[in-house]
Design an enzyme around this catalytic site. Structure first.
Site, PDB file in Angstrom:
ATOM      1  N   HIS A  61     -17.638  43.474 -65.904  1.00 51.67           N
ATOM      2  CA  HIS A  61     -19.032  43.174 -65.652  1.00 51.67           C
ATOM      3  C   HIS A  61     -17.887  41.487 -65.178  1.00 51.67           C
ATOM      4  O   HIS A  61     -18.084  41.324 -66.063  1.00 51.67           O
ATOM      5  CB  HIS A  61     -20.089  43.653 -66.402  1.00 51.67           C
ATOM      6  CG  HIS A  61     -20.945  41.256 -65.903  1.00 51.67           C
ATOM      7  ND1 HIS A  61     -22.617  41.874 -66.459  1.00 51.67           N
ATOM      8  CD2 HIS A  61     -20.648  40.885 -65.229  1.00 51.67           C
ATOM      9  CE1 HIS A  61     -23.245  41.403 -66.129  1.00 51.67           C
ATOM     10  NE2 HIS A  61     -22.110  40.438 -65.080  1.00 51.67           N
ATOM     11  N   HIS A  63     -16.654  38.285 -63.158  1.00 54.59           N
ATOM     12  CA  HIS A  63     -16.478  37.079 -61.884  1.00 54.59           C
ATOM     13  C   HIS A  63     -15.342  36.809 -61.425  1.00 54.59           C
ATOM     14  O   HIS A  63     -15.082  35.977 -61.737  1.00 54.59           O
ATOM     15  CB  HIS A  63     -18.340  36.458 -61.921  1.00 54.59           C
ATOM     16  CG  HIS A  63     -19.178  37.109 -61.939  1.00 54.59           C
ATOM     17  ND1 HIS A  63     -20.076  37.112 -61.215  1.00 54.59           N
ATOM     18  CD2 HIS A  63     -20.120  36.979 -63.425  1.00 54.59           C
ATOM     19  CE1 HIS A  63     -21.269  37.649 -61.382  1.00 54.59           C
ATOM     20  NE2 HIS A  63     -21.234  37.634 -62.874  1.00 54.59           N
ATOM     21  N   ARG A  65     -15.062  35.112 -58.527  1.00 49.77           N
ATOM     22  CA  ARG A  65     -15.434  34.376 -57.757  1.00 49.77           C
ATOM     23  C   ARG A  65     -14.744  34.196 -56.073  1.00 49.77           C
ATOM     24  O   ARG A  65     -14.699  33.226 -56.097  1.00 49.77           O
ATOM     25  CB  ARG A  65     -15.008  33.011 -58.075  1.00 49.77           C
ATOM     26  CG  ARG A  65     -15.331  32.478 -59.315  1.00 49.77           C
ATOM     27  CD  ARG A  65     -16.587  32.623 -59.511  1.00 49.77           C
ATOM     28  NE  ARG A  65     -17.925  32.142 -60.718  1.00 49.77           N
ATOM     29  CZ  ARG A  65     -18.595  32.486 -60.983  1.00 49.77           C
ATOM     30  NH1 ARG A  65     -19.072  33.131 -59.946  1.00 49.77           N
ATOM     31  NH2 ARG A  65     -19.824  32.073 -62.789  1.00 49.77           N
ATOM     32  N   ASN A  95     -21.571  38.662 -56.333  1.00 50.95           N
ATOM     33  CA  ASN A  95     -22.464  37.146 -56.041  1.00 50.95           C
ATOM     34  C   ASN A  95     -21.250  36.130 -55.166  1.00 50.95           C
ATOM     35  O   ASN A  95     -20.800  34.664 -56.125  1.00 50.95           O
ATOM     36  CB  ASN A  95     -23.345  36.639 -57.008  1.00 50.95           C
ATOM     37  CG  ASN A  95     -22.575  36.470 -58.160  1.00 50.95           C
ATOM     38  OD1 ASN A  95     -21.405  36.891 -58.957  1.00 50.95           O
ATOM     39  ND2 ASN A  95     -22.591  35.514 -59.094  1.00 50.95           N
ATOM     40  N   ASP A 153     -26.278  41.384 -59.538  1.00 48.95           N
ATOM     41  CA  ASP A 153     -26.237  40.454 -60.830  1.00 48.95           C
ATOM     42  C   ASP A 153     -25.973  39.107 -59.740  1.00 48.95           C
ATOM     43  O   ASP A 153     -25.596  38.848 -58.615  1.00 48.95           O
ATOM     44  CB  ASP A 153     -25.012  40.427 -61.780  1.00 48.95           C
ATOM     45  CG  ASP A 153     -24.651  39.939 -62.374  1.00 48.95           C
ATOM     46  OD1 ASP A 153     -25.724  40.139 -63.457  1.00 48.95           O
ATOM     47  OD2 ASP A 153     -23.541  39.117 -62.344  1.00 48.95           O
ATOM     48  N   HIS A 180     -29.493  43.231 -63.563  1.00 48.90           N
ATOM     49  CA  HIS A 180     -29.709  42.313 -64.366  1.00 48.90           C
ATOM     50  C   HIS A 180     -31.213  42.138 -64.214  1.00 48.90           C
ATOM     51  O   HIS A 180     -31.589  41.902 -63.314  1.00 48.90           O
ATOM     52  CB  HIS A 180     -28.267  41.293 -63.056  1.00 48.90           C
ATOM     53  CG  HIS A 180     -28.993  39.791 -64.261  1.00 48.90           C
ATOM     54  ND1 HIS A 180     -27.708  38.804 -63.791  1.00 48.90           N
ATOM     55  CD2 HIS A 180     -29.876  39.111 -63.680  1.00 48.90           C
ATOM     56  CE1 HIS A 180     -28.838  37.382 -64.555  1.00 48.90           C
ATOM     57  NE2 HIS A 180     -30.126  37.661 -63.894  1.00 48.90           N
ATOM     58  N   HIS A 233     -25.188  43.428 -69.284  1.00 51.24           N
ATOM     59  CA  HIS A 233     -25.739  42.381 -70.553  1.00 51.24           C
ATOM     60  C   HIS A 233     -26.636  42.180 -71.523  1.00 51.24           C
ATOM     61  O   HIS A 233     -27.467  41.335 -71.282  1.00 51.24           O
ATOM     62  CB  HIS A 233     -25.518  40.673 -69.853  1.00 51.24           C
ATOM     63  CG  HIS A 233     -26.050  40.152 -68.680  1.00 51.24           C
ATOM     64  ND1 HIS A 233     -27.511  40.990 -68.697  1.00 51.24           N
ATOM     65  CD2 HIS A 233     -25.715  39.858 -67.081  1.00 51.24           C
ATOM     66  CE1 HIS A 233     -27.735  39.872 -66.996  1.00 51.24           C
ATOM     67  NE2 HIS A 233     -26.299  39.192 -66.079  1.00 51.24           N
ATOM     68  N   ASP A 307     -18.572  39.670 -68.358  1.00 50.21           N
ATOM     69  CA  ASP A 307     -19.280  38.906 -68.203  1.00 50.21           C
ATOM     70  C   ASP A 307     -18.606  37.736 -67.035  1.00 50.21           C
ATOM     71  O   ASP A 307     -19.801  36.784 -67.685  1.00 50.21           O
ATOM     72  CB  ASP A 307     -21.173  38.790 -68.314  1.00 50.21           C
ATOM     73  CG  ASP A 307     -22.090  37.800 -67.195  1.00 50.21           C
ATOM     74  OD1 ASP A 307     -21.764  38.141 -66.604  1.00 50.21           O
ATOM     75  OD2 ASP A 307     -23.550  37.343 -67.222  1.00 50.21           O
ATOM     76  N   HIS A 311     -15.904  28.988 -64.328  1.00 50.08           N
ATOM     77  CA  HIS A 311     -16.444  27.384 -62.970  1.00 50.08           C
ATOM     78  C   HIS A 311     -15.643  26.312 -63.853  1.00 50.08           C
ATOM     79  O   HIS A 311     -14.530  25.800 -64.440  1.00 50.08           O
ATOM     80  CB  HIS A 311     -17.953  26.989 -63.921  1.00 50.08           C
ATOM     81  CG  HIS A 311     -18.971  28.471 -64.202  1.00 50.08           C
ATOM     82  ND1 HIS A 311     -19.377  28.343 -62.487  1.00 50.08           N
ATOM     83  CD2 HIS A 311     -19.444  28.600 -65.108  1.00 50.08           C
ATOM     84  CE1 HIS A 311     -21.118  29.184 -62.502  1.00 50.08           C
ATOM     85  NE2 HIS A 311     -21.029  29.433 -64.174  1.00 50.08           N
TER      86      HIS A 311
HETATM   87 ZN   LIG Z   1     -26.114  38.699 -64.491  1.00 51.35          ZN
HETATM   88 ZN   LIG Z   2     -22.558  38.467 -64.547  1.00 49.91          ZN
END
Ligand SMILES: [Zn+2]
Ligand SMILES: [Zn+2]
Length: 431
Positions: A61, A63, A65, A95, A153, A180, A233, A307, A311
């Site tokens: 899991h 991200h 980006r 995502n 997710d 999710h 999660h 996860d 940012h």
């Molecule tokens: Zn999530």
């Molecule tokens: Zn996530």
């Protein structure tokens, strides 16, 4: 022909039941032998005496980006961050911008990962077009282009009918569906766990019930459709109870992960409006942590993830209500697991490693996460006696938003090896 000998470390390979001092011999990127006092001559030797040698960690899991928000993270910076945490394989969430709801984006991710040659990156595709929860993506096309799972997710597929059809479609294609779990109607504008602390801070809360109900719904639909479901999660006592009951009923198609922050930190971290502690699901209260740890001990929880959600600084410098959700985690997940589960003797190190290697590999169906002869030589070497304080300025990740900043952790990656090549060597990435 290139060879590498990792000598004299404490080897933990849960899948093969190995937990003791041994050498690991690597030839041409593959595990050639694991055993005591191997006599093979190697081009390169790592002295692992006093260190712990495990299969490279697999994170289900992450991200990254990319594409779209390369200011937050890229496959390159994310991979470097993973290597610094002993992670050799990661599953990329869809995502992004554009969203990975079609073949082109999935193929782009696979190509970027191959060209970089740092870690193994496995793409996922979105369940619904644009992750809007309405029209299903071409799941068959996503599977054929190399996605290891489908997931929305970042969002929960709210409509039961859509989710049911998605599961039926995923089952037909033989692909995993990762959920999710969040009942939006109950979460509303919640920004942290609903409880005593949210009341004290005057912040809108997100109730545990929102997650509990979504987990139940997902499990019931998976049992009905026979789809392979992975619950992401999990953070509530209710979610753990639902999964435990499902497994007891014999629901072999259901697996579950916990992100390491959710067994380590409580909602107290949000005090002082600390936006680095803002994430979804939110950090919860101690009773939920106790339930998660019980679920880890009895096998309800299959895998640990990060996860990892990087940012840029301005998105976390806002007022708590407006700040972005998420914490980075690739460089701290092993240490968090060790510090909060192994050190207090909730589980053995071997049990912890299993949930970060062979278990996640089994969930996405890849032949990794073990040191069997002939397997890809993805190896992590940890110093489990090393105490360190998390300093975000030292992260390889572009994201400095860690919920663990300033925390003292135990255990650190010393070397990370991917396909027989040393990619991380005592603080330095070798690209
Ligand atoms: Zn999530
Ligand atoms: Zn996530």
């Amino acid at each position: 022909m290139s060879t590498l000998l990792v000598a004299g470390g404490h080897v933990i390979d849960p899948k093969n039941g190995i937990d003791g001092v041994a050498d690991v011999f690597v030839r041409d990127g593959k595990i050639a032998a694991v055993g005591k006092n191997l006599k093979e001559k190697a081009d390169k030797k790592i002295d692992a005496k006093g260190l712990t040698v495990t299969p490279g960690l697999i994170d289900l899991h992450v991200h990254f980006r990319e594409p779209g928000r390369e200011d937050k993270e890229t496959f390159e910076t994310g991979s470097r961050s993973a290597l610094a945490g002993g992670i050799t394989a990661a599953v990329a969430m869809p995502n992004t911008s554009p969203i990975a709801d079609n073949q082109t984006v999935v193929e782009f991710i696979l190509k970027r990962s191959r060209d970089l040659g740092l870690i193994n990156i496995y793409p996922t595709g979105a369940i619904t077009k644009g992750q809007e929860g309405a029209m299903l993506s071409e799941i068959n096309e996503l599977k054929n282009s190399g996605a290891v799972a489908v997931t929305d997710d970042g969002h929960d597929v709210q409509k039961e009918g859509v989710l049911k059809r998605a599961m039926e479609y995923a089952k037909t294609c033989g692909i995993l569906l990762m959920s999710h779990c969040e009942t939006k109607d109950l979460t509303e504008d919640g920004v942290m766990h609903e409880g005593w602390i949210s009341t004290q801070l005057g912040l809108p809360g997100s109730p545990a019930l929102s997650e509990d109900m979504a987990v139940y719904k997902n499990i019931l639909l998976a049992e009905k459709t026979g789809a392979r479901l992975h619950l992401m999660h999990n953070s509530t006592a209710g979610a753990i109870r639902a999964i435990r009951e499902a497994k007891k009923r014999g629901a072999k198609n259901v697996t579950a992960e916990v992100s390491v922050q959710h067994f380590a930190l409580t909602d107290k971290e949000c005090m002082g409006y600390n936006t680095n502690a803002k994430m979804y699901p939110p950090l919860r209260s101690q009773e939920h942590i106790d339930a998660i740890i019980a679920g880890i001990k009895d096998g309800t929880v299959d895998a640990f993830t990060t996860d990892h959600a990087p940012h840029i600084e301005p998105e976390k410098l806002k007022a708590f209500q407006d700040a972005a959700f998420g914490t980075v985690g690739l460089e701290t997940s092993f240490a968090v697991m060790y510090t909060y589960l192994v050190k207090p003797k909730h589980i053995s190190l071997k049990q912890g490693i299993e949930k970060m290697t062979s278990a996640p590999a089994r969930i996405i169906g890849i032949n990794k996460g073990h040191l069997s002869k002939g397997a890809d030589a993805d190896i992590a070497i940890f110093d489990t006696a090393k105490d360190w304080v998390v300093d975000e300025k030292k992260f390889f990740s572009k994201g400095k938003n860690s919920a663990f900043i300033g925390k003292k952790l135990r255990g650190k990656a010393v070397y990370t090896i991917v396909g027989g090549e040393v990619k991380y060597d005592r603080g330095t990435i070798i690209a």
